[in-house]
Design a protein around this motif. Structure first.
Motif, PDB file in Angstrom:
ATOM      1  N   ARG A 240      38.263  26.993  17.240  1.00 20.35           N
ATOM      2  CA  ARG A 240      38.259  25.457  17.448  1.00 20.35           C
ATOM      3  C   ARG A 240      37.842  25.054  19.061  1.00 20.35           C
ATOM      4  NH1 ARG A 240      42.155  22.010  15.196  1.00 20.35           N
ATOM      5  NH2 ARG A 240      41.633  20.615  16.808  1.00 20.35           N
ATOM      6  N   PHE A 241      37.824  26.011  20.026  1.00 24.04           N
ATOM      7  CA  PHE A 241      37.488  25.735  21.373  1.00 24.04           C
ATOM      8  C   PHE A 241      36.704  26.675  21.776  1.00 24.04           C
ATOM      9  CE2 PHE A 241      41.414  28.669  21.431  1.00 24.04           C
ATOM     10  CZ  PHE A 241      40.948  29.444  22.662  1.00 24.04           C
ATOM     11  N   CYS A 242      36.488  28.000  21.389  1.00 25.03           N
ATOM     12  CA  CYS A 242      35.569  29.136  22.245  1.00 25.03           C
ATOM     13  C   CYS A 242      34.164  28.666  22.061  1.00 25.03           C
ATOM     14  CB  CYS A 242      35.782  30.346  21.177  1.00 25.03           C
ATOM     15  SG  CYS A 242      37.025  31.244  21.770  1.00 25.03           S
ATOM     16  N   PRO A 243      33.357  28.009  21.067  1.00 25.89           N
ATOM     17  CA  PRO A 243      32.184  27.684  21.005  1.00 25.89           C
ATOM     18  C   PRO A 243      31.962  26.478  22.119  1.00 25.89           C
ATOM     19  CG  PRO A 243      32.636  27.432  18.823  1.00 25.89           C
ATOM     20  CD  PRO A 243      34.095  27.870  19.619  1.00 25.89           C
ATOM     21  N   ALA A 244      32.785  25.455  22.407  1.00 29.48           N
ATOM     22  CA  ALA A 244      32.679  24.665  23.476  1.00 29.48           C
ATOM     23  C   ALA A 244      32.720  25.271  24.960  1.00 29.48           C
ATOM     24  CB  ALA A 244      33.569  23.587  23.298  1.00 29.48           C
ATOM     25  N   SER A 245      33.773  26.283  24.998  1.00 36.24           N
ATOM     26  CA  SER A 245      34.155  26.889  26.023  1.00 36.24           C
ATOM     27  C   SER A 245      33.066  27.610  26.582  1.00 36.24           C
ATOM     28  CB  SER A 245      35.362  27.962  26.050  1.00 36.24           C
ATOM     29  OG  SER A 245      36.618  27.280  25.848  1.00 36.24           O
ATOM     30  N   ARG A 246      32.110  28.321  25.719  1.00 38.28           N
ATOM     31  CA  ARG A 246      31.144  29.182  26.022  1.00 38.28           C
ATOM     32  C   ARG A 246      30.013  28.345  26.413  1.00 38.28           C
ATOM     33  NH1 ARG A 246      32.041  31.674  20.786  1.00 38.28           N
ATOM     34  NH2 ARG A 246      33.210  33.408  20.929  1.00 38.28           N
ATOM     35  N   GLU A 247      29.796  27.140  25.951  1.00 39.95           N
ATOM     36  CA  GLU A 247      28.751  26.165  26.600  1.00 39.95           C
ATOM     37  C   GLU A 247      29.081  25.709  27.938  1.00 39.95           C
ATOM     38  OE1 GLU A 247      26.760  21.981  25.190  1.00 39.95           O
ATOM     39  OE2 GLU A 247      27.999  22.991  23.676  1.00 39.95           O
ATOM     40  N   LEU A 248      30.432  25.395  28.145  1.00 37.53           N
ATOM     41  CA  LEU A 248      30.959  24.869  29.290  1.00 37.53           C
ATOM     42  C   LEU A 248      31.035  25.960  30.386  1.00 37.53           C
ATOM     43  CD1 LEU A 248      33.418  22.293  28.204  1.00 37.53           C
ATOM     44  CD2 LEU A 248      31.261  21.755  29.275  1.00 37.53           C
ATOM     45  N   ARG A 249      30.816  27.391  30.081  1.00 40.10           N
ATOM     46  CA  ARG A 249      31.210  28.518  30.887  1.00 40.10           C
ATOM     47  C   ARG A 249      32.535  28.772  31.502  1.00 40.10           C
ATOM     48  NH1 ARG A 249      27.106  28.429  35.361  1.00 40.10           N
ATOM     49  NH2 ARG A 249      27.340  30.567  35.742  1.00 40.10           N
ATOM     50  N   LEU A 250      33.289  28.334  30.624  1.00 39.32           N
ATOM     51  CA  LEU A 250      34.746  28.685  31.187  1.00 39.32           C
ATOM     52  C   LEU A 250      35.246  29.833  30.769  1.00 39.32           C
ATOM     53  CD1 LEU A 250      36.388  25.197  29.717  1.00 39.32           C
ATOM     54  CD2 LEU A 250      35.152  25.544  31.734  1.00 39.32           C
ATOM     55  N   SER A 251      36.353  30.592  31.401  1.00 36.35           N
ATOM     56  CA  SER A 251      36.818  31.683  30.899  1.00 36.35           C
ATOM     57  C   SER A 251      38.165  31.570  30.318  1.00 36.35           C
ATOM     58  CB  SER A 251      37.319  32.393  32.471  1.00 36.35           C
ATOM     59  OG  SER A 251      36.241  32.491  33.188  1.00 36.35           O
ATOM     60  N   SER A 252      37.941  31.494  28.948  1.00 28.50           N
ATOM     61  CA  SER A 252      38.726  30.885  28.239  1.00 28.50           C
ATOM     62  C   SER A 252      39.504  32.052  27.154  1.00 28.50           C
ATOM     63  CB  SER A 252      38.232  29.953  27.061  1.00 28.50           C
ATOM     64  OG  SER A 252      37.697  28.940  28.006  1.00 28.50           O
ATOM     65  N   MET A 253      40.507  31.816  26.727  1.00 31.26           N
ATOM     66  CA  MET A 253      41.357  32.823  25.973  1.00 31.26           C
ATOM     67  C   MET A 253      42.667  32.002  25.204  1.00 31.26           C
ATOM     68  SD  MET A 253      43.210  35.604  28.417  1.00 31.26           S
ATOM     69  CE  MET A 253      44.076  34.925  29.942  1.00 31.26           C
ATOM     70  N   LEU A 254      43.247  32.618  23.996  1.00 34.35           N
ATOM     71  CA  LEU A 254      44.255  32.155  23.459  1.00 34.35           C
ATOM     72  C   LEU A 254      45.310  32.935  23.874  1.00 34.35           C
ATOM     73  CD1 LEU A 254      45.592  30.231  21.156  1.00 34.35           C
ATOM     74  CD2 LEU A 254      44.975  32.060  19.433  1.00 34.35           C
ATOM     75  N   LYS A 255      46.574  32.545  24.247  1.00 39.20           N
ATOM     76  CA  LYS A 255      47.677  33.051  24.521  1.00 39.20           C
ATOM     77  C   LYS A 255      48.727  32.464  23.705  1.00 39.20           C
ATOM     78  CE  LYS A 255      48.388  35.495  27.693  1.00 39.20           C
ATOM     79  NZ  LYS A 255      48.346  36.874  27.993  1.00 39.20           N
ATOM     80  N   LYS A 256      49.974  33.376  23.927  1.00 40.74           N
ATOM     81  CA  LYS A 256      51.140  32.688  23.123  1.00 40.74           C
ATOM     82  C   LYS A 256      51.989  32.142  24.436  1.00 40.74           C
ATOM     83  CE  LYS A 256      51.314  36.494  19.661  1.00 40.74           C
ATOM     84  NZ  LYS A 256      52.203  37.338  19.087  1.00 40.74           N
ATOM     85  N   TYR A 257      53.023  31.007  23.937  1.00 43.34           N
ATOM     86  CA  TYR A 257      53.685  30.364  25.045  1.00 43.34           C
ATOM     87  C   TYR A 257      54.257  31.126  25.994  1.00 43.34           C
ATOM     88  CZ  TYR A 257      52.874  26.012  22.601  1.00 43.34           C
ATOM     89  OH  TYR A 257      52.127  24.717  21.978  1.00 43.34           O
ATOM     90  N   GLU A 258      55.019  32.234  25.663  1.00 41.30           N
ATOM     91  CA  GLU A 258      55.579  33.116  26.891  1.00 41.30           C
ATOM     92  C   GLU A 258      54.668  34.067  27.553  1.00 41.30           C
ATOM     93  OE1 GLU A 258      55.364  35.573  22.840  1.00 41.30           O
ATOM     94  OE2 GLU A 258      55.661  33.531  23.290  1.00 41.30           O
ATOM     95  N   LEU A 259      53.387  33.820  27.605  1.00 40.61           N
ATOM     96  CA  LEU A 259      52.389  34.363  28.441  1.00 40.61           C
ATOM     97  C   LEU A 259      52.667  35.984  28.665  1.00 40.61           C
ATOM     98  CD1 LEU A 259      51.799  31.606  31.004  1.00 40.61           C
ATOM     99  CD2 LEU A 259      50.162  32.454  29.257  1.00 40.61           C
TER     100      LEU A 259
END
Length: 267
Positions: A240-259
């Motif tokens: 849901r978010f990685c395609p847009a993140s790649r386009e925007l050149r963000l350093s994105s990942m999915l994490k759990k709330y407890e980090l």
């Protein structure tokens, strides 16, 4: 406030007087502008604020709690080729930190939704500047490359104080200056509405859930300036978010709330 993290009690080994936690010699150099670490857009990262630190994630940047980890942990990450960001709170008081008693009651506001935390009156820089400077000294002396100051958008929350956008701009710029004076790069945490005014003062951005709230485009000033945007989502699948993140050149990942150590990166 959308920040999600597990609060970790501070070990007794930390002392406000600039303890290095692992015996590394203090660094008293001040890096001139242009010589600080500058992460570029798309730089992969790991953000771990809970659990036993896993140093084996194959990324160039780690973001860890600066007051919970000793200098030896930072040095180990450096030996593995990582740059290391020092997480600490600059906009909220935490009752579990070694310096908690140094904050007068007059600067403590409402709870911010997390056990043991209360918003700070950021207008009181006469009180807060030396306290935050001491915390940043700890980050410097442990050998961190950068700092992630949290709770940097109190003016948009019910703090118990009549904070304005101007108050927040002044305080955030103060934190950036204090970090830079110590040779540390510094990231703007959330505070999306003030990015246009603050992008020149900060070296990178850290954001939570911009995709879930359809706000990621607001981070593009950092990318245009050649500065990394370290971004996490908690509830959306990566599809849901990685395609847009790649386009925007963000350093994105999915994490759990407890980090904790678990991560699912977009790369």
């Amino acid at each position: 406030m959308r920040r999600r993290r597990v609060l970790i009690p501070l070990l007794a080994l930390l002392l406000l007087a600039g303890c290095t936690g692992g015996g590394s010699p203090a660094r008293d150099d001040r890096a001139p502008k242009g010589s600080r670490w500058q992460p570029e857009p798309g730089t992969a990262w790991q953000w771990q604020l809970s659990g036993t630190l896993d140093p084996d994630v194959d990324v160039p940047v780690y973001d860890i709690d600066g007051l919970d980890h000793p200098a030896s942990a930072v040095a180990d990450l450096h030996r593995r080729g990582r740059k290391v960001i020092c997480y600490l709170s600059t906009g909220a008081w935490e009752d579990f930190r070694a310096d908690a008693d140094a904050f007068p009651a007059s600067v403590l506001g409402r709870g911010n939704g997390w056990k043991g935390e209360r918003w700070l009156d950021i207008r009181r820089t006469d009180v807060l500047e030396p306290l935050m400077g001491a915390r940043l000294d700890i980050c410097r002396d442990k050998g961190f490359d950068a700092v992630e100051p949290d709770n940097m958008d109190g003016y948009r929350n019910r703090t118990g104080f009549p904070l304005t956008a101007g108050d927040q701009l002044r305080y955030n710029r103060l934190i950036a200056r204090l970090a830079h004076d110590r040779g540390l790069a510094v990231g703007l945490k959330n505070d999306l509405d003030q990015i246009p005014e603050l992008v020149d003062d900060f070296d990178f951005a850290v954001n939570e859930q911009c995709a879930q709230y359809d706000e990621c485009a607001q981070l593009t000033p950092f990318v245009r300036a050649g500065k990394a945007v370290f971004h996490v989502e908690y509830e959306l699948p990566t599809s849901r978010f990685c395609p847009a993140s790649r386009e925007l050149r963000l350093s994105s990942m999915l994490k759990k709330y407890e980090l904790g150590a678990w991560r699912e990166p977009c790369d």
